[in-house]
Scaffold this motif. Structure first.
Motif, PDB file in Angstrom:
ATOM      1  N   ARG A  47       4.685  58.163  50.330  1.00  0.00           N
ATOM      2  CA  ARG A  47       4.375  58.597  48.964  1.00  0.00           C
ATOM      3  C   ARG A  47       3.211  59.587  48.890  1.00  0.00           C
ATOM      4  NH1 ARG A  47       4.708  52.849  45.588  1.00  0.00           N
ATOM      5  NH2 ARG A  47       6.985  52.572  45.725  1.00  0.00           N
ATOM      6  N   LEU A  48       2.695  59.999  50.047  1.00  0.00           N
ATOM      7  CA  LEU A  48       1.594  60.957  50.042  1.00  0.00           C
ATOM      8  C   LEU A  48       2.003  62.269  49.374  1.00  0.00           C
ATOM      9  CD1 LEU A  48       0.146  60.435  53.624  1.00  0.00           C
ATOM     10  CD2 LEU A  48      -1.115  60.116  51.487  1.00  0.00           C
ATOM     11  N   GLY A  49       1.016  62.958  48.803  1.00  0.00           N
ATOM     12  CA  GLY A  49       1.299  64.191  48.078  1.00  0.00           C
ATOM     13  C   GLY A  49       1.986  65.245  48.912  1.00  0.00           C
ATOM     14  N   GLY A  50       1.650  65.333  50.201  1.00  0.00           N
ATOM     15  CA  GLY A  50       2.255  66.341  51.059  1.00  0.00           C
ATOM     16  C   GLY A  50       3.750  66.199  51.223  1.00  0.00           C
ATOM     17  N   LEU A  51       4.279  65.006  50.938  1.00  0.00           N
ATOM     18  CA  LEU A  51       5.717  64.769  51.061  1.00  0.00           C
ATOM     19  C   LEU A  51       6.407  64.763  49.702  1.00  0.00           C
ATOM     20  CD1 LEU A  51       5.563  61.833  53.632  1.00  0.00           C
ATOM     21  CD2 LEU A  51       5.623  64.285  54.073  1.00  0.00           C
ATOM     22  N   ASN A  52       5.629  64.971  48.655  1.00  0.00           N
ATOM     23  CA  ASN A  52       6.169  64.841  47.302  1.00  0.00           C
ATOM     24  C   ASN A  52       5.698  65.974  46.391  1.00  0.00           C
ATOM     25  OD1 ASN A  52       7.532  61.990  47.341  1.00  0.00           O
ATOM     26  ND2 ASN A  52       5.543  61.716  48.348  1.00  0.00           N
ATOM     27  N   GLY A  53       5.757  67.182  46.921  1.00  0.00           N
ATOM     28  CA  GLY A  53       5.417  68.349  46.121  1.00  0.00           C
ATOM     29  C   GLY A  53       3.992  68.347  45.610  1.00  0.00           C
ATOM     30  N   GLY A  54       3.072  67.743  46.361  1.00  0.00           N
ATOM     31  CA  GLY A  54       1.671  67.711  45.956  1.00  0.00           C
ATOM     32  C   GLY A  54       1.303  66.547  45.065  1.00  0.00           C
ATOM     33  N   HIS A  55       2.262  65.687  44.732  1.00  0.00           N
ATOM     34  CA  HIS A  55       2.000  64.547  43.853  1.00  0.00           C
ATOM     35  C   HIS A  55       1.804  63.282  44.689  1.00  0.00           C
ATOM     36  CE1 HIS A  55       3.116  67.000  40.409  1.00  0.00           C
ATOM     37  NE2 HIS A  55       4.231  67.337  41.039  1.00  0.00           N
ATOM     38  N   ASP A  56       0.634  62.694  44.605  1.00  0.00           N
ATOM     39  CA  ASP A  56       0.351  61.449  45.312  1.00  0.00           C
ATOM     40  C   ASP A  56       0.963  60.302  44.519  1.00  0.00           C
ATOM     41  OD1 ASP A  56      -0.624  59.264  46.650  1.00  0.00           O
ATOM     42  OD2 ASP A  56      -2.675  60.031  46.824  1.00  0.00           O
ATOM     43  N   LEU A  57       2.006  59.695  45.063  1.00  0.00           N
ATOM     44  CA  LEU A  57       2.757  58.652  44.364  1.00  0.00           C
ATOM     45  C   LEU A  57       2.375  57.243  44.813  1.00  0.00           C
ATOM     46  CD1 LEU A  57       6.304  60.312  44.468  1.00  0.00           C
ATOM     47  CD2 LEU A  57       4.519  60.545  42.724  1.00  0.00           C
ATOM     48  N   ARG A  58       1.362  57.131  45.641  1.00  0.00           N
ATOM     49  CA  ARG A  58       0.961  55.809  46.111  1.00  0.00           C
ATOM     50  C   ARG A  58       0.380  54.974  44.965  1.00  0.00           C
ATOM     51  NH1 ARG A  58      -3.211  57.048  50.494  1.00  0.00           N
ATOM     52  NH2 ARG A  58      -3.749  58.596  48.918  1.00  0.00           N
ATOM     53  N   VAL A  59       0.642  53.677  45.025  1.00  0.00           N
ATOM     54  CA  VAL A  59       0.162  52.755  43.991  1.00  0.00           C
ATOM     55  C   VAL A  59      -0.516  51.581  44.680  1.00  0.00           C
ATOM     56  CG1 VAL A  59       0.772  51.324  42.020  1.00  0.00           C
ATOM     57  CG2 VAL A  59       2.083  53.414  42.490  1.00  0.00           C
ATOM     58  N   PRO A  60      -1.860  51.572  44.741  1.00  0.00           N
ATOM     59  CA  PRO A  60      -2.537  50.414  45.322  1.00  0.00           C
ATOM     60  C   PRO A  60      -2.216  49.161  44.508  1.00  0.00           C
ATOM     61  CG  PRO A  60      -4.022  52.285  45.107  1.00  0.00           C
ATOM     62  CD  PRO A  60      -2.791  52.627  44.329  1.00  0.00           C
ATOM     63  N   PRO A  61      -2.310  47.973  45.097  1.00  0.00           N
ATOM     64  CA  PRO A  61      -2.923  47.730  46.396  1.00  0.00           C
ATOM     65  C   PRO A  61      -1.969  47.972  47.561  1.00  0.00           C
ATOM     66  CG  PRO A  61      -2.225  45.656  45.443  1.00  0.00           C
ATOM     67  CD  PRO A  61      -1.950  46.707  44.411  1.00  0.00           C
ATOM     68  N   TYR A  62      -2.584  48.208  48.724  1.00  0.00           N
ATOM     69  CA  TYR A  62      -1.866  48.251  49.987  1.00  0.00           C
ATOM     70  C   TYR A  62      -2.003  46.875  50.624  1.00  0.00           C
ATOM     71  CZ  TYR A  62      -2.879  53.130  48.951  1.00  0.00           C
ATOM     72  OH  TYR A  62      -3.009  54.340  48.323  1.00  0.00           O
ATOM     73  N   TYR A  63      -1.070  46.548  51.500  1.00  0.00           N
ATOM     74  CA  TYR A  63      -1.039  45.179  52.009  1.00  0.00           C
ATOM     75  C   TYR A  63      -1.226  45.100  53.525  1.00  0.00           C
ATOM     76  CZ  TYR A  63       1.086  44.046  47.473  1.00  0.00           C
ATOM     77  OH  TYR A  63       1.338  43.900  46.134  1.00  0.00           O
ATOM     78  N   LEU A  64      -1.799  43.984  53.929  1.00  0.00           N
ATOM     79  CA  LEU A  64      -1.709  43.508  55.305  1.00  0.00           C
ATOM     80  C   LEU A  64      -0.923  42.207  55.243  1.00  0.00           C
ATOM     81  CD1 LEU A  64      -2.444  43.352  58.338  1.00  0.00           C
ATOM     82  CD2 LEU A  64      -4.561  42.184  57.657  1.00  0.00           C
ATOM     83  N   ILE A  65       0.183  42.147  55.971  1.00  0.00           N
ATOM     84  CA  ILE A  65       1.015  40.943  55.952  1.00  0.00           C
ATOM     85  C   ILE A  65       1.087  40.344  57.351  1.00  0.00           C
ATOM     86  CG2 ILE A  65       2.399  41.808  54.027  1.00  0.00           C
ATOM     87  CD1 ILE A  65       4.659  42.336  56.110  1.00  0.00           C
ATOM     88  N   ARG A  66       1.570  39.114  57.401  1.00  0.00           N
ATOM     89  CA  ARG A  66       1.859  38.511  58.693  1.00  0.00           C
ATOM     90  C   ARG A  66       3.044  37.557  58.539  1.00  0.00           C
ATOM     91  NH1 ARG A  66      -3.000  34.144  60.100  1.00  0.00           N
ATOM     92  NH2 ARG A  66      -2.557  32.690  58.384  1.00  0.00           N
TER      93      ARG A  66
END
Length: 402
Positions: free
Chosen positions: A366-385
């Motif tokens: 979802r980084l902007g560089g892959l989406n026409g300059g638009h950062d589409l990331r939505v925190p939170p990010y996860y660590l899972i196990r």
């Protein structure tokens, strides 16, 4: 008359086959639901959320002696937080200390710039690759390096600066594994997936700091041109700059060692196959690329993957960013789904600690560089196990003796 005899002959041949397969063929029963559905949509596999991260997204993960370490690289977003941290009691502590992990004016060679891949050696020491890259800035001298930290003392005991010709201006040092069975103090294998079109494996002798790039022209190392991945329902093509925004390109990326240290497994980011090479060859600086190439084994399809990890049984865990999943390649070459869930988005760093598998989820697609300059990331990010194997079944009517 002849046609009729031919039809009867075919029926005489087909009827025993149908009976042998369980009788006459019948139409499938009608669907019991109002609409068809994709059975692969449902979540599967048990996992728990170890941590939820606001701020920068996580990448590397390593666990040793019950301590959890997470890397937060700065090559995509030059954030102001710790690039390496220890997760304790639900909080992040800069590691090994704030002076090294937090941004500062110290020379690049004397601090941690952008911690990416992480691992441990068989002595339980922590190793990390500092890709050295700060988003929007050129790679500074001394920035890219291999770091070794002893958790017993929380001190850096190894800092091996990567330099030309092993390091290129467009290098993207991605992940690493440490092999203590070759070399006076061991050998480090690093994947340089490249910010450009120049991936390679980098081999580093720990004792001397000697280093070299290998197999840069081998098909198993290079990014696959015209590669298309389907992520979150979107076909993303690797063939820049003709198809912007394009899928992130990358050569050799995922890397892991067999439990005995005899084989290094690796794969490209933009590719679907798994490869292996004997470490006795790869660690030998006298072997040229032709000799190394002769030792490479193509182990077949494994799907797309970012990170790879091995357990003590030699099973390989592969993160699959097309299917929001983590798969496992068993010793016999078969695969099974360990975890599948919409939250398992861009599974990245992966690490096996005993009977638990840890994985960071960074939303990198979802980084902007892959989406026409638009950062589409939505925190939170996860660590899972999740567990490597299900808990054994127990029965109160059959208690253990004694």
């Amino acid at each position: 008359m002849k046609k009729s005899r031919h039809r009867r002959t075919r029926l005489c041949v087909i009827m025993p086959l149908l009976v042998g397969m369980g009788g006459m063929a019948h139409a499938a029963p009608p669907a019991s639901e109002a609409t068809n559905r994709d059975h692969g949509i449902a979540s599967s596999g048990p996992f728990e959320v170890v941590a939820r991260f606001e701020g920068p997204g996580p990448s590397g993960i390593a666990v040793t002696h019950g301590r959890v370490f997470v890397g937060f690289p700065r090559h995509a977003v030059n954030h102001r937080g710790a690039t390496l941290a220890e997760l304790k009691d639900g909080r992040l502590y800069p590691y090994p200390d704030a002076a090294h992990s937090m941004p500062s004016d110290r020379p690049a060679a004397e601090r941690l710039m952008s911690i990416h891949g992480m691992t441990t050696d068989t002595q339980g020491r922590l190793w990390a690759i500092d890709d050295g890259k700060l988003a929007g800035q050129p790679l500074a001298p001394g920035a890219a390096k291999v770091i070794g930290i002893d958790p017993a003392t929380n001190r850096i005991f190894a800092s091996i600066i990567l330099h030309a010709p092993a390091l290129l201006p467009d290098s993207h040092m991605n992940d690493l594994r440490v092999d203590l069975t070759h070399g006076a103090q061991g050998t480090v294998y690093v994947t340089d997936s490249s910010f450009g079109m120049s991936p390679a494996l980098v081999v580093v002798d720990i004792a001397t700091g000697r280093q070299r790039r290998v197999l840069a022209d081998h098909p198993s190392i290079k990014a696959e041109r015209g590669f298309m991945a389907v992520v979150e329902g979107r076909p993303l093509v690797f063939d820049p700059p003709r198809h912007p925004p394009a899928f992130v390109w990358g050569g050799v990326d995922g890397i892991t060692l067999s439990p005995d240290g005899e084989t290094l497994y690796y794969s490209q980011l933009t590719g679907r196959r798994l490869y292996g090479i004997p470490t006795r060859l790869l660690s030998d600086f006298s072997k040229d690329d032709a000799r190394l190439a002769a030792g490479i084994r193509d182990l077949g399809e494994k799907g797309v993957a970012d990170g790879l990890a091995s357990d003590a049984q030699g099973r390989i865990y592969t993160t699959n960013f097309e299917h929001d999943a983590i798969f496992r390649r068993n010793a016999d070459g078969s695969f099974e789904t360990m975890v599948h869930d919409p939250r398992v988005l861009s599974p990245d760093g992966i690490f096996v600690d005993g009977n638990m598998v840890y994985c960071t989820l960074g939303q990198w697609n979802r980084l902007g560089g892959l989406n026409g300059g638009h950062d589409l990331r939505v925190p939170p990010y996860y660590l899972i196990r999740f567990p490597t194997d299900p808990a054994p079944a127990v029965d109160a009517t059959r208690p253990a003796p004694g």
